[in-house]
Each structure stands twice: as structure tokens, then as C-alpha cells.
Enzyme design. Structure first.
Site, PDB file in Angstrom:
ATOM      1  CG  ASN A 113      52.792  11.982 120.173  1.00 23.54           C
ATOM      2  OD1 ASN A 113      51.864  11.245 119.840  1.00 23.54           O
ATOM      3  ND2 ASN A 113      52.799  13.281 119.904  1.00 23.54           N
ATOM      4  NE  ARG A 125      48.943  14.047 121.573  1.00 25.09           N
ATOM      5  CZ  ARG A 125      48.643  14.235 120.291  1.00 25.09           C
ATOM      6  NH1 ARG A 125      49.412  13.735 119.347  1.00 25.09           N
ATOM      7  NH2 ARG A 125      47.584  14.917 119.967  1.00 25.09           N
ATOM      8  CG  HIS A 167      45.203  20.333 119.505  1.00 29.94           C
ATOM      9  ND1 HIS A 167      44.532  21.032 118.536  1.00 29.94           N
ATOM     10  CD2 HIS A 167      45.948  19.402 118.873  1.00 29.94           C
ATOM     11  CE1 HIS A 167      44.850  20.543 117.352  1.00 29.94           C
ATOM     12  NE2 HIS A 167      45.705  19.536 117.521  1.00 29.94           N
ATOM     13  CG  LEU A 178      46.275  28.469 114.665  1.00 31.06           C
ATOM     14  CD1 LEU A 178      46.384  29.832 113.995  1.00 31.06           C
ATOM     15  CD2 LEU A 178      44.859  27.935 114.588  1.00 31.06           C
ATOM     16  N   GLY A 179      48.258  24.003 113.826  1.00 27.69           N
ATOM     17  CA  GLY A 179      49.291  23.162 113.208  1.00 27.69           C
ATOM     18  C   GLY A 179      48.645  22.466 112.035  1.00 27.69           C
ATOM     19  CG  ASN A 180      50.037  19.210 109.630  1.00 29.05           C
ATOM     20  OD1 ASN A 180      49.956  19.899 108.616  1.00 29.05           O
ATOM     21  ND2 ASN A 180      51.141  18.586 109.991  1.00 29.05           N
ATOM     22  NE  ARG A 210      42.604  16.358 111.203  1.00 28.27           N
ATOM     23  CZ  ARG A 210      43.069  16.568 112.428  1.00 28.27           C
ATOM     24  NH1 ARG A 210      42.282  17.031 113.374  1.00 28.27           N
ATOM     25  NH2 ARG A 210      44.328  16.331 112.699  1.00 28.27           N
ATOM     26  CG  ASP A 224      54.084  22.952 104.255  1.00 25.83           C
ATOM     27  OD1 ASP A 224      54.104  24.132 104.647  1.00 25.83           O
ATOM     28  OD2 ASP A 224      54.991  22.145 104.493  1.00 25.83           O
ATOM     29  N   GLY A 270      50.738  28.819 114.050  1.00 22.83           N
ATOM     30  CA  GLY A 270      50.591  29.905 115.040  1.00 22.83           C
ATOM     31  C   GLY A 270      51.928  30.465 115.485  1.00 22.83           C
ATOM     32  CD  GLU A 295      51.184  19.172 121.973  1.00 24.95           C
ATOM     33  OE1 GLU A 295      51.966  19.517 121.060  1.00 24.95           O
ATOM     34  OE2 GLU A 295      50.120  18.586 121.765  1.00 24.95           O
TER      35      GLU A 295
HETATM   36  P1  ADP Z   1      51.284  18.951 113.749  1.00 26.57           P
HETATM   37  O1  ADP Z   1      49.856  19.345 113.996  1.00 26.57           O
HETATM   38  O2  ADP Z   1      51.433  17.818 112.777  1.00 26.57           O
HETATM   39  O3  ADP Z   1      52.119  18.806 115.011  1.00 26.57           O
HETATM   40  P2  ADP Z   1      52.800  21.395 113.368  1.00 26.57           P
HETATM   41  O4  ADP Z   1      52.371  22.020 114.641  1.00 26.57           O
HETATM   42  O5  ADP Z   1      54.224  21.005 113.208  1.00 26.57           O
HETATM   43  O6  ADP Z   1      51.889  20.183 112.938  1.00 26.57           O
HETATM   44  O7  ADP Z   1      52.430  22.441 112.200  1.00 26.57           O
HETATM   45  C1  ADP Z   1      52.604  22.142 110.852  1.00 26.57           C
HETATM   46  C2  ADP Z   1      52.174  23.350 110.051  1.00 26.57           C
HETATM   47  O8  ADP Z   1      53.000  24.469 110.422  1.00 26.57           O
HETATM   48  C3  ADP Z   1      52.310  23.163 108.557  1.00 26.57           C
HETATM   49  O9  ADP Z   1      51.153  23.663 107.890  1.00 26.57           O
HETATM   50  C4  ADP Z   1      53.493  24.058 108.220  1.00 26.57           C
HETATM   51  O10 ADP Z   1      53.406  24.574 106.924  1.00 26.57           O
HETATM   52  C5  ADP Z   1      53.319  25.171 109.241  1.00 26.57           C
HETATM   53  N1  ADP Z   1      54.559  25.956 109.353  1.00 26.57           N
HETATM   54  C6  ADP Z   1      55.755  25.567 109.828  1.00 26.57           C
HETATM   55  N2  ADP Z   1      56.665  26.573 109.680  1.00 26.57           N
HETATM   56  C7  ADP Z   1      56.016  27.595 109.074  1.00 26.57           C
HETATM   57  C8  ADP Z   1      56.384  28.900 108.628  1.00 26.57           C
HETATM   58  N3  ADP Z   1      57.623  29.351 108.759  1.00 26.57           N
HETATM   59  N4  ADP Z   1      55.441  29.673 108.056  1.00 26.57           N
HETATM   60  C9  ADP Z   1      54.192  29.228 107.895  1.00 26.57           C
HETATM   61  N5  ADP Z   1      53.770  28.021 108.299  1.00 26.57           N
HETATM   62  C10 ADP Z   1      54.660  27.211 108.865  1.00 26.57           C
END
Ligand code: ADP
Length: 402
Positions: A10, A89, A178, A207-209, A239, A281, A332, A384
């Protein structure tokens, strides 16, 4: 050692994530991340057999050098012979690629041409493919597209309310991203309720970045919140998600922003970071909210969760039944606070959280987080890489009858 492992790559603009996966059960033999590529600080981190190793990446510090570094490690660990194919990917497959595809010259040209729709991502993905071809000249390379799962969306979901010629002549439509993650968690949720995926309807929230919400009917994506680019939809880490397009003209005409400045602001300075002024974050914002009662942190979490709840509620228009909601991605899967806030906005749809289960299902633990009388919501850790490995393996099996 079996020789049917898939090396999943990836490539991001300055990073390369990799895993060596058994496609039949998803077991990861080796994984890691090369980062800070294109700088002299480029490093590679490799996890194998419970141990972690870090090494510098030699000049010219690019994707090719990272892949050569990875190959050197694989050779040292005697793992090269167990790789049967490489799965990549690829972010944008446009309308042409709705299935995993064996890479040839035409596919590479298509990925390059689609870079006009996803400039950062597709260029990096193609660089990775070319570097992997050079490093593993005898192995098949397969592209698995992030947009593919959403190619089942009906026209009414993917056409924008702008002149139709812009779609016909320039491909301006909603594609969604996604897809591999939404597909994986839907499969897992179907197993949990013991129904064939083709008979299930879910709304999944990755729900990630980056964040997206998808409506899944009869196992297929029928709508999703990311659009032609990964900027549309719900609010994300940096974003903005949806805004009034009129804001852009206001910024240009009244506040003298350049298009580059607007691009930067909407992609890199907005979302959780922009509203909180603290960080992108989620953990840092939650700490500021809980420990310091920071009002901007509280507002950022409120806007984030409200917009996601609204997206979920809006997708009831795409479905005739709803087996449940799925939470996945870094936020998430880990943030009990975000999940509680989102579900509390959805009581009209009969969602009632089980606070204890919501606390338990974090940090890699998947499960149901709603009470007995509630409609179901689950946390499901995404994977993934396993989907890419499995689809690569399946494609080659069909083609070669391995
Ligand atoms: P990407 O989209 O880059 O793959 P990830 O799926 O790894 O990102 O998600 C990153 C997000 O997950 C960040 O906002 C991080 O703060 C959040 N995150 C990771 N662990 C926790 C946690 N224990 N509590 C709240 N948010 C978290």
C-alpha cells in the site's frame, strides 16, 4: 513453509505499508512500514516473529529503495520463496475497474490516467507497482481498487446536481473510497448475524484519518459519503467534508485566497484539526475535552459526531431494512466516546448503547455495543490487507487454476 503467501503493498505519497499474508486465513507472517520516503530520514520498520527491526533506507530514499530494502530483509529471513503474488492497493479505479485486476501495460496506463482524479494516491500506487515489478519480475502483480466496491451505486447516488456533460465528458461523478474496508466489515457483520452477505443491509462507518459512511443493501454498496475525491462527506481528521461550495468563491473573491491555499485549507487544515485548533489526532482532542474541558475540543467532537450521525440517518433513504451499523477504522474501533455520541443522536432509529460493551470493544476487540432491545451496532476491526491478499489469490486461482 507454504508458497502461497501474498505480499500486500500500500504505497502512499511518502510511505509504503506492507504485509505478507496467508490469503486463506488472513494470518500475517511479516508486516511493516517504510516512511519519510523522499527524504534522507527514510526508514523501514519490520515486524516478524514477534520482533521489531528498524533500518535506514539507502539513497535515493524512494519507493524503489524501500522495496529493495524490504526484499533484502525477506531474503535474509528466507521468505522470498513463499510469495506467490503481489497485491497492490490502488485508490482510484474509475468506472472501468470494479474487480481486482492483473496488472499489465494497459492497467498501468489506466492507473496513470486516473491520477487526474486522485493525483497524490494513484501516482504513488503506480510507483509502487513499477518498483515491485522490478524487484519481483517473475511474480504476478494484482491491483485491488478502493473505489471498486462502490461501483454498484445507482446513478441517482453518484450523479452530482451539475450539468450532465461534466460527467459524460470528464468523469465528474461520485466514486467513493475505503471500499475494501467497507466490504470486509460487512462480510464480518454478516457472519455475526449468520446471514449470507447478499441478504444483509448495513450502514458502515469507517472512521480513521479519512472518514466515510456507506449504505450497503443486499451486500452491495448503494451510497457512500466520499465523492469524486476523498474530500466530500463527513468531517475528517484534517479534511472538511461537505461545505457550501459558495464558501470557495467567497474565499477567492472577498478574502483573496488562491486555489492552492483553499486546497491546502480544506484538505490539511480543516476537520478535527481545524475546528479544535489542537490536533487531527482524535486521542489528543478527547484528552483536551475530558481532562481540560477545552471548549474547542468539545465543539470539534460534537460537529464530527453530529455530521456522522446525520450521514447514517440519511442512508435510511437508500435502504428498506437495516441489520445494523458497523464502526471501524482507528477512531471507530477505539473511541468509545465518539461511538456513544453518534449512537445517542440516533435514538429515533432505535439505537441504544450498552455502555459496558462499548468500553470493552476497543483496541482490537470486536463485538456488539448495543443493548438487547436496541437495533444492532458493532465494532469490527477492519483488515483491508486480508481482502487484498484474498482477492489477489482468488483472481490468480481462477486464471491459473492453482
Ligand atoms: P488512517 O485513515 O490513516 O488509516 P487510522 O484508521 O489509523 O487512520 O485512524 C487514525 C485515527 O484513529 C486518529 O485520529 C487516532 O487518533 C484515532 N485513534 C487511534 N486510537 C484511538 C483511541 N484509543 N481513541 C480514540 N481515537 C483513536
Amino acid at each position: 513453509m507454504k508458497n502461497n503467501f501474498i505480499l500486500v503493498l500500500n504505497c502512499g505519497s511518502s510511505s509504503l505499508k506492507f504485509s505478507l499474508i496467508n490469503p486463506e486465513n488472513g494470518a500475517t507472517l511479516l508486516s511493516g512500514l517504510a516512511e519519510r520516503l523522499a527524504t534522507e530520514q527514510a526508514i523501514i520498520n519490520i515486524k516478524y516473529d514477534g520482533k521489531k527491526e528498524q533500518a535506514e533506507i539507502p539513497a535515493p530514499f524512494d519507493h524503489q529503495s524501500a522495496i529493495l530494502s524490504l526484499v533484502a530483509h525477506l531474503k535474509k529471513l528466507d521468505l522470498v520463496a513463499c510469495i506467490s503474488a503481489i497485491g497492490h492497493r490502488v485508490v482510484h479505479g474509475g468506472e472501468a475497474y470494479c474487480h481486482p485486476t492483473l496488472v499489465d501495460e494497459d492497467v498501468k496506463t489506466a492507473i496513470k490516467n486516473l491520477a487526474r482524479l486522485a493525483p497524490l494516491h494513484n501516482k504513488a500506487n503506480l510507483t509502487g507497482i513499477i518498483a515491485a515489478e522490478a524487484a519481483f519480475p517473475t511474480l504476478p502483480q494484482v491491483a485491488v481498487f478502493d473505489t471498486a466496491f462502490h461501483q454498484t451505486m445507482p446513478e441517482k447516488a453518484y450523479i452530482y446536481g451539475i450539468p450532465y456533460a461534466l460527467y459524460k465528458d470528464h468523469g465528474i461523478r461520485r466514486y467513493g473510497f475505503h471500499g475494501t474496508s467497507h466490504f470486509f466489515v460487512a462480510q464480518q457483520a454478516a457472519k455475526r448475524i449468520d446471514k449470507p452477505l447478499e441478504q444483509c443491509s448495513f450502514i458502515s462507518a469507517h472512521l480513521g484519518n479519512g472518514c466515510s459512511v456507506t449504505a450497503i443493501k443486499d451486500g452491495k454498496s448503494v451510497d457512500t459519503s466520499l465523492g469524486m475525491t476523498p474530500l466530500e462527506g463527513v468531517m475528517m481528521g484534517t479534511r472538511s467534508g461537505d461545505i457550501d461550495p459558495g464558501i470557495i468563491f467567497h474565499l477567492v473573491n472577498q478574502l483573496n485566497y488562491s486555489t492552492q491555499e483553499i486546497d491546502n485549507m480544506l484538505n490539511k487544515e480543516s476537520g478535527l484539526l481545524g475546528v479544535s485548533g489542537i490536533s487531527n489526532d482524535c486521542r489528543a482532542i478527547e484528552t483536551a475535552y475530558i481532562e481540560y474541558h477545552n471548549p474547542q475540543a468539545a465543539l470539534a467532537l460534537d460537529v464530527f459526531c453530529y455530521r456522522i450521525a446525520k450521514a447514517i440517518a440519511s442512508y435510511t433513504a437508500s435502504l428498506t431494512e437495516l441489520d445494523g451499523i458497523i464502526f471501524t477504522g482507528g477512531i471507530g474501533e477505539n473511541s468509545n466516546i465518539i461511538r456513544e455520541k453518534i449512537l445517542s443522536q440516533l435514538s429515533l432509529l432505535n439505537f441504544k448503547i450498552d455502555l459496558e460493551a462499548n468500553l470493552t470493544n476497543r483496541f482490537g476487540q470486536s463485538g456488539l455495543i448495543t443493548s438487547d432491545e436496541s437495533r444492532a451496532a458493532w465494532v469490527i476491526a477492519t483488515n483491508e490487507e486480508w481482502v487484498i491478499a484474498e482477492q489477489t489469490f482468488q483472481l490468480l486461482n481462477q486464471k491459473t487454476g492453482i
